[in-house]
Design a protein around this motif. Sequence first.
Motif, PDB file in Angstrom:
ATOM      1  N   HIS A   2       0.826  -1.206   0.000  1.00 55.20           N
ATOM      2  CA  HIS A   2       0.000   0.000   0.000  1.00 55.20           C
ATOM      3  C   HIS A   2       0.863   1.260   0.000  1.00 55.20           C
ATOM      4  O   HIS A   2       2.096   1.188  -0.030  1.00 55.20           O
ATOM      5  CB  HIS A   2      -0.938  -0.010   1.208  1.00 55.20           C
ATOM      6  CG  HIS A   2      -0.208  -0.070   2.522  1.00 55.20           C
ATOM      7  ND1 HIS A   2       0.457   1.011   3.055  1.00 55.20           N
ATOM      8  CD2 HIS A   2      -0.029  -1.089   3.408  1.00 55.20           C
ATOM      9  CE1 HIS A   2       1.001   0.679   4.218  1.00 55.20           C
ATOM     10  NE2 HIS A   2       0.739  -0.597   4.451  1.00 55.20           N
ATOM     11  N   VAL A  40      -7.167  -0.344   0.525  1.00 52.46           N
ATOM     12  CA  VAL A  40      -6.455  -0.134  -0.744  1.00 52.46           C
ATOM     13  C   VAL A  40      -6.587  -1.338  -1.673  1.00 52.46           C
ATOM     14  O   VAL A  40      -6.851  -1.184  -2.874  1.00 52.46           O
ATOM     15  CB  VAL A  40      -4.973   0.193  -0.474  1.00 52.46           C
ATOM     16  CG1 VAL A  40      -4.158   0.170  -1.770  1.00 52.46           C
ATOM     17  CG2 VAL A  40      -4.850   1.555   0.192  1.00 52.46           C
ATOM     18  N   PRO A  68      -5.677   6.211  -7.742  1.00 53.10           N
ATOM     19  CA  PRO A  68      -6.031   4.826  -7.422  1.00 53.10           C
ATOM     20  C   PRO A  68      -6.704   4.101  -8.586  1.00 53.10           C
ATOM     21  O   PRO A  68      -7.848   3.640  -8.484  1.00 53.10           O
ATOM     22  CB  PRO A  68      -6.987   4.991  -6.235  1.00 53.10           C
ATOM     23  CG  PRO A  68      -7.692   6.281  -6.510  1.00 53.10           C
ATOM     24  CD  PRO A  68      -6.709   7.155  -7.264  1.00 53.10           C
TER      25      PRO A  68
END
Length: 404
Positions: free
Chosen positions: A145, A154, A380
């Motif tokens: 992460h 995550v 992300p």
Amino acid sequence: ALLPNRRILCAAAAAITRSPAAAASGGGGGGARQFRSRAVGSFVVSPRGDAGHSSSSWRKRRAAAAAPPGPSSRASRHLSSSSEDGGRRPSLLNRTGERDGLNRHEVVADDGHPLRLYSRSPRPGSGGGSGGPLDGGKRPILLLHGRTWSSQPVFDLRASPDDGEGMSTLQTLSDLGYAAYALDLRGFGETPRDGGGYTTPVRCAEDVRCAVDWLAGRHGDQGRRPALLGWSQGALVAQLYAQRHGPALSDLVLFGSIYDPKVVYPRERPLFGPDAAPAPAPEVANTVAASLEDFTIPGTINEAAAAEFSSIAMAVDPIKAAWGELHEFNECNAARVQVPTLVVVGAQDPYVSWDAQRDLFDGLGTEDRAMAIIPGCDHPAHILEARGAFVRNVVGFLSRHDEL
């Protein structure tokens, strides 16, 4: 700082409610709080300040659980709380309950500190096998992460109990036949801070070494070295590890890396004198707003999924990890990476330097390399609407030598 969408922020805040609750199986003791989420039910949280994060307390619990492991193999030095591992009683806290079958593992680092790893078993009919990560033929991969949030939000975000949306990277890779694991670095998630209190780059890289050794021990009879994927600041940790211990890896994936050869991290304190000793590690509360600031492009993630990310993030990481000794990242040098490497970045990632991404790719010390740019994504990319493109690029690189 980038401000999240106000509607998503309100939805996330509304999704988190507190009520008295007993600890879940394997959970903490006094002072536990329960977080209820619309999507996946209840999470049991033990605040960072409790005994579960006292360096002396986890040592006492570990000593009471079992005798120290033998010195014959580093990879065998582990504890586990997952049903598939069996064996010793767990010493680490379970902060979020069962979470629809999340497997938890404990690895003991070379300095005796416990580290939390997670995995997912493949779903029936997925093609990833019928059992857990130890099924024969599975290729191991370890996920790291980033700077602020641990592995559960995550890499194991689930907007529904069965992850029908495919948002969990752990679940997706497992379904595709990989033995995927995610590590909580020190001070993150279910891995407590150590006695010094700080999360430091070199110590992180050495903890990755211990985790990779453990994976190699579990999967070594298959003759496959683990792959390593790091996201954001975790990509710097992965790069640091690869520079030091590259032969232990089959492949390296640097995803959303904040590497920049033009950046030099200053020392935080002098080498000598009255100010040479580190100050006590700070304990600063995380916030719902901070848990949402990576989502910057409208339409790339829905409100329910963003609220779920925030809910899990605030449950497992109520207190920020205290990073220290960042000057150790100055050791990062792309030319020293000899491992086959994939560089992945979202096309609209606001946290990366594009010049630095090109320098990273061009400077890698291996010809076996590739670069993937995921369109319509910010930081992300692996949990956004285009996450399928992310997975296809990663799996395509890892399987590039497989027979067609």
